[in-house]
Enzyme design. Structure first.
Site, PDB file in Angstrom:
ATOM      1  N   GLU A   9     -24.295 -13.970 -17.096  1.00 45.60           N
ATOM      2  CA  GLU A   9     -24.894 -15.246 -16.693  1.00 45.60           C
ATOM      3  C   GLU A   9     -26.346 -15.043 -16.273  1.00 45.60           C
ATOM      4  O   GLU A   9     -26.684 -14.052 -15.615  1.00 45.60           O
ATOM      5  CB  GLU A   9     -24.104 -15.818 -15.513  1.00 45.60           C
ATOM      6  CG  GLU A   9     -24.385 -17.275 -15.220  1.00 45.60           C
ATOM      7  CD  GLU A   9     -23.641 -18.207 -16.145  1.00 45.60           C
ATOM      8  OE1 GLU A   9     -23.992 -19.400 -16.169  1.00 45.60           O
ATOM      9  OE2 GLU A   9     -22.723 -17.762 -16.851  1.00 45.60           O
ATOM     10  N   ASN A  57     -32.343 -29.648 -20.153  1.00 43.63           N
ATOM     11  CA  ASN A  57     -32.001 -30.063 -18.782  1.00 43.63           C
ATOM     12  C   ASN A  57     -33.169 -29.813 -17.842  1.00 43.63           C
ATOM     13  O   ASN A  57     -33.866 -28.817 -18.000  1.00 43.63           O
ATOM     14  CB  ASN A  57     -30.762 -29.292 -18.298  1.00 43.63           C
ATOM     15  CG  ASN A  57     -29.491 -30.097 -18.492  1.00 43.63           C
ATOM     16  OD1 ASN A  57     -29.499 -31.315 -18.338  1.00 43.63           O
ATOM     17  ND2 ASN A  57     -28.412 -29.428 -18.841  1.00 43.63           N
ATOM     18  N   ASN A  66     -21.088 -27.036 -20.516  1.00 43.76           N
ATOM     19  CA  ASN A  66     -20.440 -25.747 -20.738  1.00 43.76           C
ATOM     20  C   ASN A  66     -19.078 -25.630 -20.080  1.00 43.76           C
ATOM     21  O   ASN A  66     -18.252 -24.819 -20.496  1.00 43.76           O
ATOM     22  CB  ASN A  66     -21.332 -24.608 -20.223  1.00 43.76           C
ATOM     23  CG  ASN A  66     -22.499 -24.322 -21.141  1.00 43.76           C
ATOM     24  OD1 ASN A  66     -22.901 -25.190 -21.910  1.00 43.76           O
ATOM     25  ND2 ASN A  66     -23.037 -23.126 -21.075  1.00 43.76           N
ATOM     26  N   LYS A  98     -20.218 -20.353 -10.358  1.00 45.50           N
ATOM     27  CA  LYS A  98     -19.561 -20.149 -11.656  1.00 45.50           C
ATOM     28  C   LYS A  98     -18.136 -19.648 -11.448  1.00 45.50           C
ATOM     29  O   LYS A  98     -17.197 -20.072 -12.132  1.00 45.50           O
ATOM     30  CB  LYS A  98     -20.369 -19.143 -12.480  1.00 45.50           C
ATOM     31  CG  LYS A  98     -19.981 -19.092 -13.963  1.00 45.50           C
ATOM     32  CD  LYS A  98     -20.284 -20.417 -14.637  1.00 45.50           C
ATOM     33  CE  LYS A  98     -20.050 -20.358 -16.141  1.00 45.50           C
ATOM     34  NZ  LYS A  98     -21.184 -19.817 -16.874  1.00 45.50           N
ATOM     35  N   TYR A 126       0.856  -1.188   0.000  1.00 42.58           N
ATOM     36  CA  TYR A 126       0.000   0.000   0.000  1.00 42.58           C
ATOM     37  C   TYR A 126       0.892   1.237   0.000  1.00 42.58           C
ATOM     38  O   TYR A 126       1.892   1.286  -0.704  1.00 42.58           O
ATOM     39  CB  TYR A 126      -0.968  -0.063   1.192  1.00 42.58           C
ATOM     40  CG  TYR A 126      -2.126   0.900   1.049  1.00 42.58           C
ATOM     41  CD1 TYR A 126      -2.926   0.893  -0.100  1.00 42.58           C
ATOM     42  CD2 TYR A 126      -2.412   1.820   2.039  1.00 42.58           C
ATOM     43  CE1 TYR A 126      -3.973   1.774  -0.247  1.00 42.58           C
ATOM     44  CE2 TYR A 126      -3.464   2.714   1.907  1.00 42.58           C
ATOM     45  CZ  TYR A 126      -4.247   2.690   0.750  1.00 42.58           C
ATOM     46  OH  TYR A 126      -5.273   3.563   0.604  1.00 42.58           O
ATOM     47  N   ALA A 134     -35.875 -21.587 -29.481  1.00 52.14           N
ATOM     48  CA  ALA A 134     -35.353 -20.346 -30.050  1.00 52.14           C
ATOM     49  C   ALA A 134     -35.004 -19.328 -28.977  1.00 52.14           C
ATOM     50  O   ALA A 134     -35.273 -18.137 -29.108  1.00 52.14           O
ATOM     51  CB  ALA A 134     -36.361 -19.755 -31.041  1.00 52.14           C
ATOM     52  N   GLY A 135     -34.405 -19.810 -27.881  1.00 45.57           N
ATOM     53  CA  GLY A 135     -33.927 -18.914 -26.832  1.00 45.57           C
ATOM     54  C   GLY A 135     -32.479 -18.542 -27.063  1.00 45.57           C
ATOM     55  O   GLY A 135     -31.928 -18.718 -28.164  1.00 45.57           O
ATOM     56  N   ALA A 136     -31.845 -18.055 -25.995  1.00 47.88           N
ATOM     57  CA  ALA A 136     -30.478 -17.553 -26.114  1.00 47.88           C
ATOM     58  C   ALA A 136     -29.521 -18.635 -26.608  1.00 47.88           C
ATOM     59  O   ALA A 136     -28.734 -18.418 -27.535  1.00 47.88           O
ATOM     60  CB  ALA A 136     -30.016 -17.009 -24.770  1.00 47.88           C
ATOM     61  N   ALA A 137     -29.586 -19.820 -25.998  1.00 48.07           N
ATOM     62  CA  ALA A 137     -28.652 -20.879 -26.365  1.00 48.07           C
ATOM     63  C   ALA A 137     -28.918 -21.384 -27.776  1.00 48.07           C
ATOM     64  O   ALA A 137     -27.979 -21.608 -28.553  1.00 48.07           O
ATOM     65  CB  ALA A 137     -28.746 -22.025 -25.365  1.00 48.07           C
ATOM     66  N   ASP A 191     -24.533 -18.528 -21.290  1.00 46.08           N
ATOM     67  CA  ASP A 191     -25.777 -19.250 -21.569  1.00 46.08           C
ATOM     68  C   ASP A 191     -26.017 -19.357 -23.072  1.00 46.08           C
ATOM     69  O   ASP A 191     -26.644 -20.308 -23.539  1.00 46.08           O
ATOM     70  CB  ASP A 191     -26.962 -18.550 -20.906  1.00 46.08           C
ATOM     71  CG  ASP A 191     -26.840 -18.551 -19.392  1.00 46.08           C
ATOM     72  OD1 ASP A 191     -26.464 -19.588 -18.834  1.00 46.08           O
ATOM     73  OD2 ASP A 191     -27.086 -17.508 -18.772  1.00 46.08           O
TER      74      ASP A 191
END
Length: 751
Positions: free
Chosen positions: A138, A289, A321, A96, A41, A197-200, A164
């Site tokens: 996330e 899942n 993932n 995560k 410091y 048809a989502g994010a993944a 995701d």
């Protein structure tokens, strides 16, 4: 493979003990003296501040920025639980962050932003971005996740990655590369149907198109059917980008003649009739899942030629993932990347695909209890393959350098691979391998001390985690009362309580014991008392007669006393070949200390036997043994009679012609430090010793307990080797997790 069961209390206890949460901060520099503090410091810290102000790029050299990722969420799409809010998402984000550290040695911190406003979220992340080398977004709901990621990628000069979306896409792409290779098809020719048809789902299709899949060959479906040109219901700009000119309107229609199905939707979305109508050698990635769109069994029943992947660990070809994001960020951080682009994601996918085609090393086969060979049931590497860390990041880093997003060049990729190898903690993959082998063995384990709540909780955990059947020695009423007091009243019906009163084998046990002990001063009454009233002896007799596969004891009695009791049934005295080996796990290293249990003052022949037994334990864990006979002297200096036997023990191994490395006598620092070993160029070890054979049991005990208390080492053992049956003796201060670990070691037959 047996499915694991966790109670709510298991999960809560895991997050509560030994300290709340899953993360802590540790200083990487000395902080003991006034000089240390003045450099860390004020005033010393002013110097790097001035350097960074002149050249911002030096922040990667003088701060933790270059190995720090923020895991950021607003909690609007937490796992499969929905919008729980920022605070409730914190356990997931901490988890995560732990995965980043575990798999790629990336330091990570979780940040939960309490807003659903896109502008507020983006502004907050942009303002804190200078702190980090990368941002992992996330559990943010669609369509906001698309907007947030795109804006932050434009506004920040560090990688911004919504796992995701892209994590699933990268692993899916890796698996598809190999599935098409096995099917003899090319990505530009195949018809792909995506459901979800989502994010993944959108990210999967976008990445595959960037790899060569043709837009007109890709059909995207959602809950309302095919996304076709001209459709208005339930549409947005991200879906519209993948609309195709087609007369197909339902998933059933789209699946006819399809080469590939990708599912990120819901359980049961795909029927056997749909699979039956697919093209020859169909590829089915049912990634919903916790339950896939169709199970591999259902798919193979109607199409034996299908290659199937799921998101589940209990089926082959898990799309996980964790195979992607840690290594993507590792490679990106190491070249100080401004972004993670498509080329880096494709490089990651290709590296994973190539790794699955390589011959699988013995330690991976050992961990999974079976030989893994590239084929329809192995197209994606396993998450615990130790080669991931030095195969994937270099490919990502190289792609980053070639595409101009790297601020730093890595001139020697081979040297870089070596540094990656040195980063990783080998103990984690070793312990995972033991867990996998134990679960495959499905051993019946008898826990001798059913009167102790820790033992009961460990027995319940053993059975509920799918390792096999748990038996506990005790009185049924006592076990029931203690389980209920621990909040595990429902487990009374699950585990079996055994004792002399409820066994039909007591007479056989007594007859066996009398034959062993009748010439050792034991009469019939003594034998009855031992067999019927001593739980350690009773449990040993169960193992000896094959009524249990292994035994766990020692949590309530001193190990020396327990060993005496076991010796009534098995030959575990110092005149036999039994040896106690204790594993110390500390800062990414694993070292075995022997003998910690049986031999009080071994001679040179005993020491050689101890070395052989310890080497067998090490190999049982997938390690190549390097034995050091340690003392306070090194190769004869200083001279001492007490050190002489350590020198002679190595000569005994010379005569025995063993097939592992060994050397001695030497001090511990020479045994464990390659720089110190360099002072003795004649010595035979090719690296730091991982087995220390010590002169006496008391020195072994002192060494283990000193490392445990002062250094915080994790202690597993003593592992009782050389008995011929899996019998493990815990320490009296063992926690529930320690006892469970010993049961797992016994089930995997380590020792």
């Amino acid at each position: 493979m047996a499915m694991q069961k966790h109670t709510r209390q298991d999960a809560l206890t895991f997050h509560l003990e030994p300290t709340p949460g899953k993360l802590a901060i540790h200083a990487t520099v000395p902080m003991a003296t006034q000089r240390d503090l003045s450099l860390a410091y004020s005033p010393g810290v002013a110097v790097p501040c001035e350097v960074i102000a002149e050249d911002p790029g030096t922040a990667y050299e003088y701060t933790a920025k270059g190995n720090m990722v923020a895991v950021i969420s607003n909690g609007t799409a937490v796992l499969g639980l929905g919008n729980l809010g920022a605070l409730a998402s914190k356990p997931v984000m901490e988890g995560k962050a732990v995965l980043f550290k575990r798999f790629a040695d990336v330091n990570s911190i979780d940040i939960e932003l309490d807003t659903e406003d896109v502008d507020a979220f983006c502004n907050a992340v942009k303002l804190m971005a200078p702190t980090f080398g990368g941002i992992n977004l996330e559990d943010i709901k669609a369509p906001e996740c698309f907007i947030i990621e795109q804006r932050l990628k434009e506004e920040c000069d560090i990688p911004v990655f919504h796992d995701d979306q892209h994590g699933t896409a990268v692993i899916c792409a890796a698996g598809l590369i190999n599935a098409l290779h096995l099917s003899g098809k090319k990505i530009e020719d195949v018809k792909i149907v995506l459901n979800g048809a989502g994010a993944a789902g959108i990210a999967c299709l976008e990445l595959l198109k960037s790899m060569g899949a043709r837009h007109e060959n890709c059909v995207m479906c959602d809950t309302k059917g095919v996304i076709y040109q001209g459709r208005t219901e339930g549409m947005n700009q991200w879906k519209s980008a993948h609309a195709v000119a087609t007369k197909l309107r339902t998933l059933e229609e789209a699946m006819v003649g399809a080469d590939v199905f990708l599912g990120v939707s819901a359980k049961g979305a795909v029927t056997q009739e749909m699979v039956q109508g697919m093209a020859d050698k169909p590829v089915i990635f049912a990634m919903a899942n916790p339950d896939p769109e169709i199970t591999p069994e259902e798919a193979h029943e109607v199409r034996p030629d299908a290659i199937v992947a799921t998101g589940r660990s209990d089926y082959p070809n898990q799309v996980n993932n964790v195979l992607g994001f840690p290594y993507l960020f590792r490679g990106a951080l190491d070249v100080h990347a401004r972004a993670i682009n498509d080329e880096m994601k494709i490089a990651c996918a290709q590296a994973l695909a190539e790794l699955a085609r390589m011959e699988v090393p013995d330690e991976v086969a050992l961990a999974y209890g079976r030989r893994l060979n590239f084929g329809r049931d192995y197209i994606i590497p396993t998450p615990f393959d130790p080669r991931l860390i030095h195969v994937v990041p270099p490919a990502v880093a190289e792609a980053g350098m070639k595409t101009g997003v790297a601020r730093k060049e890595i001139a020697d990729l081979e040297a870089y691979r070596q540094t990656l190898l040195e980063r990783m903690d080998p103990t984690a993959s070793i312990l995972n391998g033991i867990n996998t082998r134990a679960r495959a063995a499905q051993a019946t384990m008898v826990f001798a001390e059913g009167d102790d709540p820790r033992v009961l909780r460990a027995a319940v955990a053993y059975q509920r985690n799918g390792f096999g059947r748990a038996l506990v020695v005790g009185r049924e009423s006592d076990v029931k009362e203690k389980l209920e007091a621990e909040g595990l009243g429902d487990a009374v019906r699950e585990i079996r309580v055994v004792n002399a009163a409820n066994t039909q084998h007591l007479e056989a046990y007594k007859e066996f014991l009398y034959k062993r002990l009748q010439r050792k001063g034991m009469d019939q009454q003594d034998i009855h008392r031992l067999a019927a009233r001593d739980r350690h002896v009773f449990a040993s007799l169960m193992v000896a007669h094959g009524h249990a596969d292994g035994m766990i004891t020692g949590a309530t009695r001193k190990s020396a006393h327990v060993l005496q009791l076991i010796n009534h049934v098995f030959d575990v005295s110092d005149s036999d070949d039994a040896v106690g080996v204790t594993a110390l796990l500390h800062r990414g290293r694993i070292v075995f200390i022997a003998d910690t249990l049986v031999h009080e003052w071994p001679d040179e022949e005993d020491l050689a036997t101890i070395a052989e037994r310890a080497a067998a334990v090490a190999r049982g864990l997938g390690l190549e043994p390097r034995v050091a006979f340690v003392s306070f002297s090194t190769f004869g200096y200083p001279v001492s009679e007490r050190a002489e036997k350590m020198h002679i023990a190595a000569e005994v191994l010379d005569r025995r012609g063993v097939d592992f490395e060994y050397e001695g006598e030497m001090t511990v620092d020479v045994a464990l430090n390659t720089r110190a070993q360099a002072n003795y160029p004649f010595q035979r070890l090719t690296g730091p010793a991982n087995i220390l054979v010590v002169p006496a049991r008391h020195s072994a005990s002192i060494s283990v307990k000193l490392m445990q208390e002062m250094a915080g080492a994790t202690v597993i053992g003593p592992i009782l080797a050389g008995v011929g049956r899996p019998i493990q003796i815990c320490q009296t201060q063992s926690t529930v997790n320690d006892i469970l670990n010993m049961a797992i070691f016994a089930a995997a037959e380590v020792g």
